[in-house]
Design a protein around this motif. Sequence first.
Motif, PDB file in Angstrom:
ATOM      1  N   ILE A   1      -8.518  15.112  -1.742  1.00 23.94           N
ATOM      2  CA  ILE A   1      -8.593  14.601  -0.385  1.00 23.94           C
ATOM      3  C   ILE A   1      -9.288  15.616   0.524  1.00 23.94           C
ATOM      4  O   ILE A   1      -9.864  15.281   1.542  1.00 23.94           O
ATOM      5  CB  ILE A   1      -7.174  14.249   0.116  1.00 23.94           C
ATOM      6  CG1 ILE A   1      -7.240  13.520   1.439  1.00 23.94           C
ATOM      7  CG2 ILE A   1      -6.290  15.451   0.166  1.00 23.94           C
ATOM      8  CD1 ILE A   1      -5.909  13.025   1.902  1.00 23.94           C
TER       9      ILE A   1
ATOM     10  N   LEU B   1      -5.765   5.521  -2.960  1.00 33.08           N
ATOM     11  CA  LEU B   1      -5.383   6.595  -2.055  1.00 33.08           C
ATOM     12  C   LEU B   1      -4.431   7.570  -2.735  1.00 33.08           C
ATOM     13  O   LEU B   1      -4.483   8.772  -2.510  1.00 33.08           O
ATOM     14  CB  LEU B   1      -4.751   6.009  -0.786  1.00 33.08           C
ATOM     15  CG  LEU B   1      -5.759   5.335   0.148  1.00 33.08           C
ATOM     16  CD1 LEU B   1      -5.069   4.541   1.233  1.00 33.08           C
ATOM     17  CD2 LEU B   1      -6.668   6.395   0.770  1.00 33.08           C
ATOM     18  N   ARG B   2      -3.557   7.024  -3.583  1.00 31.33           N
ATOM     19  CA  ARG B   2      -2.657   7.904  -4.310  1.00 31.33           C
ATOM     20  C   ARG B   2      -3.460   8.838  -5.230  1.00 31.33           C
ATOM     21  O   ARG B   2      -3.197  10.026  -5.313  1.00 31.33           O
ATOM     22  CB  ARG B   2      -1.673   7.094  -5.142  1.00 31.33           C
ATOM     23  CG  ARG B   2      -0.862   7.967  -6.081  1.00 31.33           C
ATOM     24  CD  ARG B   2       0.134   7.187  -6.890  1.00 31.33           C
ATOM     25  NE  ARG B   2       0.825   8.031  -7.837  1.00 31.33           N
ATOM     26  CZ  ARG B   2       1.774   8.879  -7.508  1.00 31.33           C
ATOM     27  NH1 ARG B   2       2.134   8.997  -6.256  1.00 31.33           N
ATOM     28  NH2 ARG B   2       2.370   9.625  -8.417  1.00 31.33           N
TER      29      ARG B   2
ATOM     30  N   ILE C   1      -7.528  -1.080   4.464  1.00 35.00           N
ATOM     31  CA  ILE C   1      -6.149  -1.446   4.797  1.00 35.00           C
ATOM     32  C   ILE C   1      -5.968  -1.502   6.308  1.00 35.00           C
ATOM     33  O   ILE C   1      -5.407  -2.465   6.856  1.00 35.00           O
ATOM     34  CB  ILE C   1      -5.161  -0.435   4.171  1.00 35.00           C
ATOM     35  CG1 ILE C   1      -5.188  -0.540   2.652  1.00 35.00           C
ATOM     36  CG2 ILE C   1      -3.746  -0.677   4.686  1.00 35.00           C
ATOM     37  CD1 ILE C   1      -4.442   0.572   1.940  1.00 35.00           C
TER      38      ILE C   1
ATOM     39  N   VAL D   1     -11.762   8.497   0.027  1.00 36.32           N
ATOM     40  CA  VAL D   1     -10.617   8.193   0.885  1.00 36.32           C
ATOM     41  C   VAL D   1     -10.918   7.043   1.854  1.00 36.32           C
ATOM     42  O   VAL D   1     -10.131   6.112   1.996  1.00 36.32           O
ATOM     43  CB  VAL D   1     -10.225   9.431   1.732  1.00 36.32           C
ATOM     44  CG1 VAL D   1      -9.010   9.111   2.588  1.00 36.32           C
ATOM     45  CG2 VAL D   1      -9.970  10.627   0.847  1.00 36.32           C
ATOM     46  N   LEU D   2     -12.067   7.142   2.508  1.00 40.33           N
ATOM     47  CA  LEU D   2     -12.330   6.237   3.626  1.00 40.33           C
ATOM     48  C   LEU D   2     -12.379   4.748   3.273  1.00 40.33           C
ATOM     49  O   LEU D   2     -11.795   3.946   3.997  1.00 40.33           O
ATOM     50  CB  LEU D   2     -13.609   6.663   4.359  1.00 40.33           C
ATOM     51  CG  LEU D   2     -13.476   7.977   5.141  1.00 40.33           C
ATOM     52  CD1 LEU D   2     -14.745   8.256   5.931  1.00 40.33           C
ATOM     53  CD2 LEU D   2     -12.267   7.965   6.073  1.00 40.33           C
TER      54      LEU D   2
ATOM     55  N   PHE E   1       1.028   4.017  -2.869  1.00 39.49           N
ATOM     56  CA  PHE E   1       0.694   5.406  -2.526  1.00 39.49           C
ATOM     57  C   PHE E   1       1.748   6.373  -3.066  1.00 39.49           C
ATOM     58  O   PHE E   1       1.450   7.487  -3.454  1.00 39.49           O
ATOM     59  CB  PHE E   1       0.562   5.547  -1.007  1.00 39.49           C
ATOM     60  CG  PHE E   1       0.203   6.923  -0.569  1.00 39.49           C
ATOM     61  CD1 PHE E   1      -1.060   7.437  -0.795  1.00 39.49           C
ATOM     62  CD2 PHE E   1       1.135   7.731   0.070  1.00 39.49           C
ATOM     63  CE1 PHE E   1      -1.398   8.721  -0.400  1.00 39.49           C
ATOM     64  CE2 PHE E   1       0.807   9.015   0.466  1.00 39.49           C
ATOM     65  CZ  PHE E   1      -0.460   9.509   0.225  1.00 39.49           C
ATOM     66  N   LEU E   2       3.010   5.924  -3.081  1.00 38.31           N
ATOM     67  CA  LEU E   2       4.081   6.780  -3.586  1.00 38.31           C
ATOM     68  C   LEU E   2       4.185   6.737  -5.108  1.00 38.31           C
ATOM     69  O   LEU E   2       5.025   7.399  -5.694  1.00 38.31           O
ATOM     70  CB  LEU E   2       5.423   6.357  -2.980  1.00 38.31           C
ATOM     71  CG  LEU E   2       5.606   6.649  -1.493  1.00 38.31           C
ATOM     72  CD1 LEU E   2       6.941   6.130  -1.015  1.00 38.31           C
ATOM     73  CD2 LEU E   2       5.488   8.140  -1.222  1.00 38.31           C
TER      74      LEU E   2
ATOM     75  N   ALA F   1       0.836  -1.205   0.000  1.00 35.76           N
ATOM     76  CA  ALA F   1       0.000   0.000   0.000  1.00 35.76           C
ATOM     77  C   ALA F   1       0.871   1.254   0.000  1.00 35.76           C
ATOM     78  O   ALA F   1       0.586   2.226  -0.703  1.00 35.76           O
ATOM     79  CB  ALA F   1      -0.927  -0.003   1.209  1.00 35.76           C
ATOM     80  N   SER F   2       1.964   1.218   0.783  1.00 39.72           N
ATOM     81  CA  SER F   2       2.842   2.387   0.863  1.00 39.72           C
ATOM     82  C   SER F   2       3.497   2.655  -0.482  1.00 39.72           C
ATOM     83  O   SER F   2       3.552   3.808  -0.932  1.00 39.72           O
ATOM     84  CB  SER F   2       3.931   2.166   1.918  1.00 39.72           C
ATOM     85  OG  SER F   2       3.355   1.872   3.168  1.00 39.72           O
TER      86      SER F   2
ATOM     87  N   PHE G   1      -5.214  11.505  -3.265  1.00 39.68           N
ATOM     88  CA  PHE G   1      -4.262  12.433  -2.649  1.00 39.68           C
ATOM     89  C   PHE G   1      -3.626  13.322  -3.706  1.00 39.68           C
ATOM     90  O   PHE G   1      -3.564  14.544  -3.561  1.00 39.68           O
ATOM     91  CB  PHE G   1      -3.177  11.642  -1.894  1.00 39.68           C
ATOM     92  CG  PHE G   1      -2.238  12.505  -1.111  1.00 39.68           C
ATOM     93  CD1 PHE G   1      -2.627  13.057   0.101  1.00 39.68           C
ATOM     94  CD2 PHE G   1      -0.955  12.759  -1.576  1.00 39.68           C
ATOM     95  CE1 PHE G   1      -1.762  13.856   0.828  1.00 39.68           C
ATOM     96  CE2 PHE G   1      -0.086  13.555  -0.854  1.00 39.68           C
ATOM     97  CZ  PHE G   1      -0.493  14.106   0.347  1.00 39.68           C
TER      98      PHE G   1
ATOM     99  N   PRO H   1     -10.818   2.719   0.965  1.00 38.83           N
ATOM    100  CA  PRO H   1      -9.514   2.043   0.919  1.00 38.83           C
ATOM    101  C   PRO H   1      -8.715   2.215   2.207  1.00 38.83           C
ATOM    102  O   PRO H   1      -8.066   1.262   2.662  1.00 38.83           O
ATOM    103  CB  PRO H   1      -8.798   2.716  -0.265  1.00 38.83           C
ATOM    104  CG  PRO H   1      -9.489   4.004  -0.492  1.00 38.83           C
ATOM    105  CD  PRO H   1     -10.909   3.792  -0.070  1.00 38.83           C
ATOM    106  N   ALA H   2      -8.771   3.403   2.823  1.00 39.19           N
ATOM    107  CA  ALA H   2      -7.982   3.643   4.038  1.00 39.19           C
ATOM    108  C   ALA H   2      -8.442   2.721   5.159  1.00 39.19           C
ATOM    109  O   ALA H   2      -7.628   2.049   5.809  1.00 39.19           O
ATOM    110  CB  ALA H   2      -8.109   5.107   4.474  1.00 39.19           C
ATOM    111  N   LEU H   3      -9.763   2.664   5.380  1.00 40.24           N
ATOM    112  CA  LEU H   3     -10.263   1.813   6.456  1.00 40.24           C
ATOM    113  C   LEU H   3     -10.082   0.342   6.116  1.00 40.24           C
ATOM    114  O   LEU H   3      -9.853  -0.482   7.001  1.00 40.24           O
ATOM    115  CB  LEU H   3     -11.740   2.125   6.723  1.00 40.24           C
ATOM    116  CG  LEU H   3     -11.976   3.551   7.247  1.00 40.24           C
ATOM    117  CD1 LEU H   3     -13.462   3.774   7.531  1.00 40.24           C
ATOM    118  CD2 LEU H   3     -11.156   3.832   8.495  1.00 40.24           C
TER     119      LEU H   3
END
Lengths: 292, 331
Positions: free
Chosen positions: A252, A243-244, A266, A259-260, A228-229, A224-225, A247, A262-264
């Motif tokens: 965002i 999320l990328r 993970i 946002v919520l 995101f990058l 995921a990190s 953002f 995928p964020a929740l």
Amino acid sequence: MSAARSALADQLAFLRQDRLALGGAVVIASFVLLGLFGPLLAPHDPIKYDVTTASGEVMRLAAPNAQAFLGTTAYGKDVFSQFLAGARPTLIVGLLGGLLTGFLGFLVGLVSGYYGGWVDEILMRFTDLTFSLPFMPMALLLLTFITPNIWVITFVIAAFLWKMPARVVRSEVLSVRERTFVKSARASGASDLRTMSLHVAPNVLPIGFLYTAYGIAWAITAQASLAFLGFGDPTMTSWGRMLRMVFDSGNIRIAWWWVLPPALGIAAVTTSVFLVGRAYEEVINPEIQTDQ
Amino acid sequence: MSGFRRFLLKRLAVSVVLTLIAVTVIFVVLRMLPGTPFEALITAGNLSDKQVQEIMAMYGLNQPLWKQYLSYMQSLLTFQFGYSILRSRPVWEILGPKLVNTLVLLVPALVTTAVLSSALGMYAGWNRGSATEKASIIATTYLRSTPVFITAILFLIVFSYQLGLVPAFGMRSITASPEGWYQTYVSLDFLHHYILPFSVAVLFYSGDFLLLARNGVVEKKGSEFLKLHKAKGLTETEQLARAGRNSMLPILTYFALRLGMIFQGLILLEVVFAWPGIGRGLVLAIQQQDYPLVQAAVFIMALAVIIANLLADVLYAYFDPTVSTSGGGAA
């Protein structure tokens, strides 16, 4: 294999009485189902389909509504479909990366701890080397010149994470190999390979499983990190990539519905893995397991 | 030679070799990257062939590989990182301030969390089975397992976009033009930008410290020496203090390890909050293919980890006499 079986039984019994771990197990199970069937359940193609209004206009950045259950992205895509489809790469990389991490680490730790001497020295220096090459920067570098796809990402993750289980398993092996039954097996003429696989390995298997589980959470986090990058598989919708998108597009600020999910998603999965792991850890680590 | 000194020398030698290998790996990976940062300039037609040759010569890119390798080694080990390709300024001039920005954000966060969450963890471990412990377990597990950028994004949404309490971006207001250290880091404007990334960093680090402290106390709680102290009539708090003191070693070594990972661990935090630190600098440099900048940043990150590992091993061997100092490489 009776040691492994009873450890498994212990774990299941523990799951039943530990409500946090049970909740975690339920979340993990639904995540696996989502990974398997999510893309099939998705009402629309996550990338090709545009959500449109009655008058035929593309619906951009719409809050959750009747046509798009979780709203739309800035490009008019259906967030709900993306969420369902995005579970699969997350699951694949997490599962494979975790299994590979656990397997490699277990093997290195077992061999290193069992043989000791120069074998141990070489393997542990090698482990030190992977510890001193920082994961994130190295992964970013590697993925710059290899076009990232989920298999490459899985491999990079396992190549850097096996060091964790390797060290823990090694230290367990060091204590197991001094026990009488191992010594007597060797004294009675069993080969190294036989002693190692039949007498030592089953006793360190539980900790190997535990670190495989943690490996899954680490792999999901890493995947995921990286996504995101901007170093994810560009051909697949994943939660990190969603999320990328939100953002990078600057949306965002407003589009919480984008946002919520995928964020929740993970956060729930990684937390659940660790909750189950924690309960499991108490079973196999008798020092933490007090009778209170 | 005493056992400890021999251990120390061996560990030092291992660290030096590790540094050399790490540096070599970085060199190889960077040379394997396709294309050069000049390609964009060349294809845009802004440079003639002759100019390209001159620039390549300036950066030593026309020399044989082994010569490049030697001068690269020399430059890294003397901390002379050369010139940034895209910004034509010394790399150190660009990275130095970024390094400081990262340290200013993360060192206080790490110290804060080490003190607060260790204390909290000891309390939770002592009161096993309480509601506090249950709640702290969920919070802790979330914090140590979830990627830091997710927490950062959630905080950003709540505190910055919804409540409007703090700015979402950067280290200072865009209009601010501070001069010197004092103006840069001591102002209300800076504090205002600081508080959100700082809080997320504190929370992110807190999980592992809390758990280590908790497990340490739980393990000690049933041990013989505490029963003795209990029999001697020490109060609960005094017993907890004793148990806590005996759980300090893992916390100390973990602190050292975390300190070493400080530059690389929170690249994503810096990216989300647009904090002008070394992690975000690295991501930008990779995207722009600014090799000298990339190799310097990765080198600094690797070196920090190697030194911290050394420190943690030595700390452990020095303070815990039960650790064999002859084996080295204690986990």
